[in-house]
Design a protein around this motif. Structure first.
Motif, PDB file in Angstrom:
ATOM      1  N   LEU A  35      -5.457  -7.180   1.159  1.00  0.00           N
ATOM      2  CA  LEU A  35      -5.258  -6.319   2.327  1.00  0.00           C
ATOM      3  C   LEU A  35      -4.588  -5.058   2.054  1.00  0.00           C
ATOM      4  CD1 LEU A  35      -4.554  -8.906   5.216  1.00  0.00           C
ATOM      5  CD2 LEU A  35      -6.474  -7.436   5.040  1.00  0.00           C
ATOM      6  N   LEU A  36      -3.435  -5.319   1.363  1.00  0.00           N
ATOM      7  CA  LEU A  36      -2.553  -4.308   1.081  1.00  0.00           C
ATOM      8  C   LEU A  36      -3.227  -3.189   0.117  1.00  0.00           C
ATOM      9  CD1 LEU A  36       0.508  -6.067  -0.054  1.00  0.00           C
ATOM     10  CD2 LEU A  36       0.619  -4.386   1.857  1.00  0.00           C
ATOM     11  N   LEU A  46      -0.654   1.955   8.266  1.00  0.00           N
ATOM     12  CA  LEU A  46      -0.044   0.688   7.532  1.00  0.00           C
ATOM     13  C   LEU A  46      -0.001   0.776   6.146  1.00  0.00           C
ATOM     14  CD1 LEU A  46      -1.150  -2.224   9.973  1.00  0.00           C
ATOM     15  CD2 LEU A  46       1.164  -1.460   9.659  1.00  0.00           C
ATOM     16  N   GLY A  47      -1.310   1.339   5.509  1.00  0.00           N
ATOM     17  CA  GLY A  47      -1.445   1.311   4.145  1.00  0.00           C
ATOM     18  C   GLY A  47      -0.422   2.378   3.605  1.00  0.00           C
ATOM     19  N   LEU A  48      -0.416   3.589   4.245  1.00  0.00           N
ATOM     20  CA  LEU A  48       0.708   4.708   3.741  1.00  0.00           C
ATOM     21  C   LEU A  48       2.089   4.218   3.814  1.00  0.00           C
ATOM     22  CD1 LEU A  48      -1.141   7.783   5.527  1.00  0.00           C
ATOM     23  CD2 LEU A  48      -1.346   7.141   3.007  1.00  0.00           C
ATOM     24  N   LYS A  49       2.331   3.390   4.825  1.00  0.00           N
ATOM     25  CA  LYS A  49       3.729   2.788   5.012  1.00  0.00           C
ATOM     26  C   LYS A  49       3.865   1.949   3.710  1.00  0.00           C
ATOM     27  CE  LYS A  49       6.776   0.652   8.219  1.00  0.00           C
ATOM     28  NZ  LYS A  49       6.983   0.369   9.760  1.00  0.00           N
ATOM     29  N   ALA A  50       3.096   0.979   3.413  1.00  0.00           N
ATOM     30  CA  ALA A  50       3.272   0.073   2.401  1.00  0.00           C
ATOM     31  C   ALA A  50       3.378   0.772   1.088  1.00  0.00           C
ATOM     32  CB  ALA A  50       2.017  -0.845   2.359  1.00  0.00           C
ATOM     33  N   LYS A  51       2.361   1.948   0.931  1.00  0.00           N
ATOM     34  CA  LYS A  51       2.441   2.431  -0.466  1.00  0.00           C
ATOM     35  C   LYS A  51       4.052   3.191  -0.955  1.00  0.00           C
ATOM     36  CE  LYS A  51      -0.191   5.781  -3.316  1.00  0.00           C
ATOM     37  NZ  LYS A  51       0.974   5.677  -4.105  1.00  0.00           N
ATOM     38  N   SER A  52       4.203   3.628   0.307  1.00  0.00           N
ATOM     39  CA  SER A  52       5.543   4.583   0.280  1.00  0.00           C
ATOM     40  C   SER A  52       6.675   3.338  -0.426  1.00  0.00           C
ATOM     41  CB  SER A  52       5.884   4.994   1.650  1.00  0.00           C
ATOM     42  OG  SER A  52       7.388   5.237   1.586  1.00  0.00           O
ATOM     43  N   LEU A  53       6.753   2.235   0.236  1.00  0.00           N
ATOM     44  CA  LEU A  53       7.685   1.096   0.084  1.00  0.00           C
ATOM     45  C   LEU A  53       7.475   0.746  -1.583  1.00  0.00           C
ATOM     46  CD1 LEU A  53       7.848  -0.607   3.531  1.00  0.00           C
ATOM     47  CD2 LEU A  53       9.534   0.642   2.515  1.00  0.00           C
ATOM     48  N   ASP A  55       5.898   2.210  -3.669  1.00  0.00           N
ATOM     49  CA  ASP A  55       6.151   3.285  -4.935  1.00  0.00           C
ATOM     50  C   ASP A  55       7.642   3.368  -5.120  1.00  0.00           C
ATOM     51  OD1 ASP A  55       3.465   3.832  -5.029  1.00  0.00           O
ATOM     52  OD2 ASP A  55       3.706   5.903  -3.793  1.00  0.00           O
ATOM     53  N   GLN A  56       8.788   2.949  -4.189  1.00  0.00           N
ATOM     54  CA  GLN A  56       9.935   2.767  -4.212  1.00  0.00           C
ATOM     55  C   GLN A  56      10.410   1.364  -5.000  1.00  0.00           C
ATOM     56  OE1 GLN A  56      12.192   4.089  -0.849  1.00  0.00           O
ATOM     57  NE2 GLN A  56       9.953   4.433   0.048  1.00  0.00           N
ATOM     58  N   GLY A  57       9.713   0.539  -5.034  1.00  0.00           N
ATOM     59  CA  GLY A  57       9.744  -0.625  -5.754  1.00  0.00           C
ATOM     60  C   GLY A  57      10.318  -1.693  -4.553  1.00  0.00           C
ATOM     61  N   ILE A  58      10.076  -1.409  -3.415  1.00  0.00           N
ATOM     62  CA  ILE A  58      10.682  -2.322  -2.152  1.00  0.00           C
ATOM     63  C   ILE A  58       9.408  -3.106  -1.722  1.00  0.00           C
ATOM     64  CG2 ILE A  58      11.454  -2.197   0.087  1.00  0.00           C
ATOM     65  CD1 ILE A  58      12.677   0.757  -0.459  1.00  0.00           C
ATOM     66  N   LEU A  59       9.896  -4.490  -1.291  1.00  0.00           N
ATOM     67  CA  LEU A  59       8.961  -5.336  -0.777  1.00  0.00           C
ATOM     68  C   LEU A  59       8.250  -4.774   0.425  1.00  0.00           C
ATOM     69  CD1 LEU A  59      10.222  -8.862  -1.584  1.00  0.00           C
ATOM     70  CD2 LEU A  59       8.257  -7.959  -2.778  1.00  0.00           C
ATOM     71  N   VAL A  60       7.286  -4.946   0.822  1.00  0.00           N
ATOM     72  CA  VAL A  60       6.275  -4.580   2.320  1.00  0.00           C
ATOM     73  C   VAL A  60       7.096  -5.639   2.972  1.00  0.00           C
ATOM     74  CG1 VAL A  60       4.282  -4.383   3.195  1.00  0.00           C
ATOM     75  CG2 VAL A  60       4.510  -3.802   0.749  1.00  0.00           C
ATOM     76  N   PRO A  61       7.677  -5.022   4.086  1.00  0.00           N
ATOM     77  CA  PRO A  61       8.383  -6.118   5.160  1.00  0.00           C
ATOM     78  C   PRO A  61       7.284  -6.760   5.874  1.00  0.00           C
ATOM     79  CG  PRO A  61       8.441  -3.652   5.517  1.00  0.00           C
ATOM     80  CD  PRO A  61       7.906  -3.668   4.385  1.00  0.00           C
ATOM     81  N   ASP A  62       7.585  -7.939   6.296  1.00  0.00           N
ATOM     82  CA  ASP A  62       6.571  -8.976   7.051  1.00  0.00           C
ATOM     83  C   ASP A  62       5.953  -8.313   8.078  1.00  0.00           C
ATOM     84  OD1 ASP A  62       7.784 -10.708   5.297  1.00  0.00           O
ATOM     85  OD2 ASP A  62       9.036 -11.959   7.034  1.00  0.00           O
ATOM     86  N   GLU A  63       6.718  -7.298   9.095  1.00  0.00           N
ATOM     87  CA  GLU A  63       5.835  -6.727  10.103  1.00  0.00           C
ATOM     88  C   GLU A  63       4.879  -5.844   9.767  1.00  0.00           C
ATOM     89  OE1 GLU A  63       9.698  -4.093   9.465  1.00  0.00           O
ATOM     90  OE2 GLU A  63       9.313  -6.358   9.491  1.00  0.00           O
TER      91      GLU A  63
END
Length: 193
Positions: A35-36, A46-53, A55-63
């Motif tokens: 899905l991601l 949602l995809g752009l938000k996930a990619k941005s996170l 790319d920073q090495g941050i886990l994609v938040p549950d929401e």
């Protein structure tokens, strides 16, 4: 609607069994990893938000993940059901999934957990690593760390579904077809209750 959570540590056989379950029960496969990747490839909000996170090495938040699952549920309202792969990984994710599914007047039917001892998992993953090309399947200490991480962080989800009477453990060692038969028996028993 038949909604399954297929559960187990890396190397337990989830991929093999989920393919068979999808075919038999005509389920929509909901893999959070897929899905991601598809949301990112499609360039959705949602995809752009996930990619941005990511790319920073941050886990994609549950929401964000729940939002992607909501989108997939909405697209497939006529589906016979869903098989959840790689989700939920935590109790808060399981709780959020229950809330989301209730908005569609459905719920998790059962969680089927494939139980396999750590030594067998290590052996399977090292063997898979010879052909998968995945570096995380080729390093024994990394494999053991993944299994430990699963045991510490993901196993509590089993307790969550067990409290709801929806948890079934299946021995993940043996012939693929025999294991599949046990899973189907558990699903059909849960669907009738």
């Amino acid at each position: 609607m038949l909604n399954l959570v297929l559960f187990g540590p890396p190397g337990a056989g989830k991929g093999t069994q989920s393919e068979k379950l999808i075919e038999k029960y005509k389920l929509v496969h909901l893999s959070t990893g897929d899905l991601l990747r598809s949301q990112i490839a499609a360039g959705t909000e949602l995809g752009l938000k996930a990619k941005s996170l990511m790319d920073q090495g941050i886990l994609v938040p549950d929401e964000v993940v729940i939002g992607m699952i909501d989108s997939k549920l909405n697209e497939n309202q006529a589906a016979a059901g869903f098989i959840f792969d790689g989700f939920p990984r935590t109790v808060p994710q399981a709780e959020a999934l229950d809330v989301l599914l209730s908005q569609y007047n459905t719920a998790i039917t059962t969680m089927v957990a494939l139980v396999v001892e750590e030594e067998e998992l290590t052996k399977r993953l090292l063997l898979r690593g010879q052909t998968s090309g995945r570096p995380d399947d080729q390093n024994e200490s990394l494999i053991r760390r993944r299994v430990t991480e699963y045991n510490e962080k993901t196993m509590p989800v089993a307790g969550y579904y067990e409290q709801q009477g929806k948890y079934v453990a299946i021995n993940g060692i043996g012939e693929i077809e025999a294991i599949f038969g046990q899973i189907c028996d558990a699903i059909e028993a849960a669907a009738q209750s």
